[in-house]
Design a protein around this motif. Sequence first.
Motif, PDB file in Angstrom:
ATOM      1  N   ALA A  25     -12.034   1.008  -2.586  1.00  0.00           N
ATOM      2  CA  ALA A  25     -12.457   1.465  -3.349  1.00  0.00           C
ATOM      3  C   ALA A  25     -10.835   2.048  -4.811  1.00  0.00           C
ATOM      4  O   ALA A  25     -10.873   1.721  -5.865  1.00  0.00           O
ATOM      5  CB  ALA A  25     -11.046   2.837  -3.434  1.00  0.00           C
ATOM      6  N   TYR A  26     -10.224   0.950  -4.015  1.00  0.00           N
ATOM      7  CA  TYR A  26      -8.953   0.301  -4.569  1.00  0.00           C
ATOM      8  C   TYR A  26      -9.876  -0.290  -5.986  1.00  0.00           C
ATOM      9  O   TYR A  26      -9.167  -1.042  -7.822  1.00  0.00           O
ATOM     10  CB  TYR A  26      -7.784  -0.181  -4.663  1.00  0.00           C
ATOM     11  CG  TYR A  26      -6.885  -1.083  -4.974  1.00  0.00           C
ATOM     12  CD1 TYR A  26      -5.779  -0.219  -5.891  1.00  0.00           C
ATOM     13  CD2 TYR A  26      -6.902  -2.369  -6.014  1.00  0.00           C
ATOM     14  CE1 TYR A  26      -5.393  -1.356  -7.387  1.00  0.00           C
ATOM     15  CE2 TYR A  26      -5.988  -3.220  -6.535  1.00  0.00           C
ATOM     16  CZ  TYR A  26      -5.402  -2.000  -6.955  1.00  0.00           C
ATOM     17  OH  TYR A  26      -4.475  -3.042  -8.723  1.00  0.00           O
ATOM     18  N   LYS A  28     -12.970  -0.853  -7.308  1.00  0.00           N
ATOM     19  CA  LYS A  28     -13.644  -0.740  -8.393  1.00  0.00           C
ATOM     20  C   LYS A  28     -12.844   0.173  -9.384  1.00  0.00           C
ATOM     21  O   LYS A  28     -13.285  -0.201  -9.805  1.00  0.00           O
ATOM     22  CB  LYS A  28     -14.561   0.360  -7.155  1.00  0.00           C
ATOM     23  CG  LYS A  28     -15.691   0.762  -8.131  1.00  0.00           C
ATOM     24  CD  LYS A  28     -16.186   2.377  -6.992  1.00  0.00           C
ATOM     25  CE  LYS A  28     -16.776   2.997  -8.615  1.00  0.00           C
ATOM     26  NZ  LYS A  28     -18.078   4.179  -7.334  1.00  0.00           N
ATOM     27  N   GLY A  29     -11.878   0.895  -8.728  1.00  0.00           N
ATOM     28  CA  GLY A  29     -10.864   1.652  -9.623  1.00  0.00           C
ATOM     29  C   GLY A  29     -10.265   0.659 -10.558  1.00  0.00           C
ATOM     30  O   GLY A  29      -9.623   1.130 -12.246  1.00  0.00           O
ATOM     31  N   SER A  32     -12.753  -0.980 -13.280  1.00  0.00           N
ATOM     32  CA  SER A  32     -12.966   0.311 -14.205  1.00  0.00           C
ATOM     33  C   SER A  32     -11.989   0.315 -15.794  1.00  0.00           C
ATOM     34  O   SER A  32     -12.464   0.468 -16.523  1.00  0.00           O
ATOM     35  CB  SER A  32     -13.716   1.403 -13.358  1.00  0.00           C
ATOM     36  OG  SER A  32     -13.609   2.301 -14.711  1.00  0.00           O
ATOM     37  N   GLY A  67      -4.807   6.716 -16.262  1.00  0.00           N
ATOM     38  CA  GLY A  67      -4.761   6.626 -14.703  1.00  0.00           C
ATOM     39  C   GLY A  67      -2.857   6.754 -14.064  1.00  0.00           C
ATOM     40  O   GLY A  67      -2.753   7.387 -13.165  1.00  0.00           O
ATOM     41  N   ASN A  72      -3.276  12.997 -13.509  1.00  0.00           N
ATOM     42  CA  ASN A  72      -3.692  12.067 -12.599  1.00  0.00           C
ATOM     43  C   ASN A  72      -3.416  11.706 -11.536  1.00  0.00           C
ATOM     44  O   ASN A  72      -3.220  10.818 -10.829  1.00  0.00           O
ATOM     45  CB  ASN A  72      -5.276  11.076 -13.611  1.00  0.00           C
ATOM     46  CG  ASN A  72      -5.279  11.965 -14.556  1.00  0.00           C
ATOM     47  OD1 ASN A  72      -6.687  13.710 -14.251  1.00  0.00           O
ATOM     48  ND2 ASN A  72      -5.256  12.024 -15.775  1.00  0.00           N
ATOM     49  N   SER A  76      -3.709   8.945  -8.045  1.00  0.00           N
ATOM     50  CA  SER A  76      -4.375   7.350  -8.183  1.00  0.00           C
ATOM     51  C   SER A  76      -3.254   6.515  -7.428  1.00  0.00           C
ATOM     52  O   SER A  76      -2.425   6.453  -7.187  1.00  0.00           O
ATOM     53  CB  SER A  76      -3.535   6.914 -10.031  1.00  0.00           C
ATOM     54  OG  SER A  76      -2.768   5.859 -10.181  1.00  0.00           O
ATOM     55  N   TYR A  77      -4.097   5.044  -7.273  1.00  0.00           N
ATOM     56  CA  TYR A  77      -3.231   3.800  -6.527  1.00  0.00           C
ATOM     57  C   TYR A  77      -1.691   3.438  -6.975  1.00  0.00           C
ATOM     58  O   TYR A  77      -1.531   2.850  -6.730  1.00  0.00           O
ATOM     59  CB  TYR A  77      -3.812   3.491  -6.419  1.00  0.00           C
ATOM     60  CG  TYR A  77      -5.155   3.169  -5.494  1.00  0.00           C
ATOM     61  CD1 TYR A  77      -5.103   3.618  -4.192  1.00  0.00           C
ATOM     62  CD2 TYR A  77      -6.592   3.093  -6.115  1.00  0.00           C
ATOM     63  CE1 TYR A  77      -6.133   3.881  -3.145  1.00  0.00           C
ATOM     64  CE2 TYR A  77      -7.676   3.858  -5.176  1.00  0.00           C
ATOM     65  CZ  TYR A  77      -7.515   3.592  -3.382  1.00  0.00           C
ATOM     66  OH  TYR A  77      -8.637   4.292  -3.243  1.00  0.00           O
ATOM     67  N   SER A  99      -1.229  -2.397 -10.084  1.00  0.00           N
ATOM     68  CA  SER A  99      -1.115  -1.257 -10.220  1.00  0.00           C
ATOM     69  C   SER A  99      -1.483  -1.013 -11.609  1.00  0.00           C
ATOM     70  O   SER A  99      -1.618  -0.950 -12.999  1.00  0.00           O
ATOM     71  CB  SER A  99      -1.777   0.213  -9.943  1.00  0.00           C
ATOM     72  OG  SER A  99      -3.040   0.118  -8.797  1.00  0.00           O
TER      73      SER A  99
END
Length: 678
Positions: A25-26, A28-29, A32, A67, A72, A76-77, A99
């Motif tokens: 999941a990390y 993938k974000g 993106s 992000g 948001n 967010s990570y 990040s």
Amino acid sequence: MDNNHFFTLRKKITLLGAITTPYGAYFKGAISFLNTVFEQYDFVTSGEIYNADITELRKRNKNLYTGILPENYAGSYADPAFSVKSYGDDFGKLFSFLSAELHSLITYAHEKRPDQMVIRLELFMKIFEAFDSAEKVERKTPVYEDIVKILRDYVTENLEFAALEKMVNQFTTKNDFANRIIMESDLTDLRYLYYFGEYITENELEVAAHLNSLPVEKIKLMADTFTEGYRIGFEVMGKDIKKKKTVSIHYGLGFERVIRQAVDNFAVMGLNSIFSRMTPSVLDGRSIIRTGYTGAYANKQYDFDHKDDNALILDQNLADFRLSVMEKAFLKIKTEVNDFAGPARLEVFGEVPPTPAYKNEAIRPSSEQQKLMVEYMKKAGDITNRFIPREEISYTIMALPTPEIGSRFAEIFDETIALNTLDYHLYRKVQQAIIDTLDQAEYVQITGCGANKTNLIVAMNELADPARQTNFENCVADVNIPVGEVFTSPKLKGTNGTLHVTRVFLDNLEYQDLIIEVKDGMVTDYDCANFAAKEENQKFIKENVLFHHDSLPVSEFAIGTNTTAYMVGKKYDIADRFPILIAEKTGPHFAFGDTCYAKSEDVAVFNPDGKEIVARDNEITLMRKTDKSKAYFNCHTDITIPYDELGEIIVKTKSGAEVPIFSGGQFVLPGCEELNKW
């Protein structure tokens, strides 16, 4: 660096497959986000950015920062709380660190710097491949220490390049990216604000629009006040500005019309203007205090959460290496650094500073790392002063409001211009009356009133020759604009008591009921009411006021005389929005850390009446003659008691006489009547 490497790496990232473990999941974000940055890079390099309408530019700008925006951030990570909740303390902090580091790609995409983008993309790929390999080959999570090593290698392998890049940007005109936008853009077309790559809000757009509505004469007045203060700073300190060739300008985006005029003014003085920004990268050293040209804070909680990210990998070896590459970088541009005259800062104010949450999940330095950071700052300060001696440079600071100040922005803007251009001849005369009285003091007593618990005794240095010497500087409108203070470096021994302010904003952070206890000029205890636990309050103060030092000296005692600024604050209910530059003129203030004369104590300084200001040292700075490592702290924080919390300022002479300067809500010293015209 070959651009082909950038495009090869970019294509590889775009085609990356999924990681099916929870860590997917990390990634993938992150992928993106990287694709959004790549698309923006194409948008800039193709020139489309200059043809797009402002609606598209606004949308793209928000997408890049989406992000970390407050609405948001909790999912967010980049938020260490969310990341740690998702992946545990170790990997959660690591992903949050990564990040934040990847966000520095935004500025480099706008500057068309694939070389800078590549080193960060390579970091991402190495970490992705470590997790991907662990999943596909070993079917387990990678070793945490191995990932930390990747981060440490990233810093050590790129630090020398980054340090030189930073120095070149700060002290030379080589990087003309911002200069070209400022000097060549049509400033009536507000699309230019999006060319910088900073986060842009309605605030910056409205400032630029307001400046466009002002006549040339008013723009010139602001710019002239700003640059003339800089020139006078050299003159007052007896320094030769003609020996210098460059000045660095720091400002908030939106003020380009004033800045453009300032560039022209500096050129007349023989100075070329430098514009640089501090990129949000651990390579440059993150901080909640940004320098250079700056856009809006996308989220101050984000900046607060990541200000100590360096602690994830900080050790003695890294600190020593940072110092060595810093010195090497200075040596490589020694000639250009020698031409540097100092900074000119146009500050902005208006927003309500938030009180950030103190998150245990955020990376914070250990006690050992705090000591290491203190030692590093001392040594870094020594290196900087060796190449840029304080006695050879000067500076100036001026502040203007932004629309966040409220619905009466235009009025407040005009009032601030008036504040910045007050009659310095009048203030010089009034302040001299105060100084003549203060020079008779053995000590000065300052007390609060109402809820303010201040009760401080400030010891004065003894004058050997009162006819030719003074303890206080008569500060009018030169380096610190606006006019309105007298200040000294007090004697530490005998300076005792309690400093209290019910509410104060320091470096964009709010402190409620801040109390500092002082014994013989040194901080012995401190607290505030920001958090429920005293331990959290003290941690907050130690990190952001004491800058990790166990104690700091009272390095400055000043009396602000700008009652006009005070009344502007009251009239518009904006006193809590004033930057320290204005706030320090609206009451007595005290600084903790280095004196105002730090590292230039041996340069003789004189007041307009011809008397030499001899209180340039205190017992700490005098240690520079025997052990320089103990003489400086490389910080200076001013804390002001506003007039409405001030009870009395009383001079107590050696003979036992008491002479009040301020009492009952007004200046009572003869010669200060003008200050009571509130």
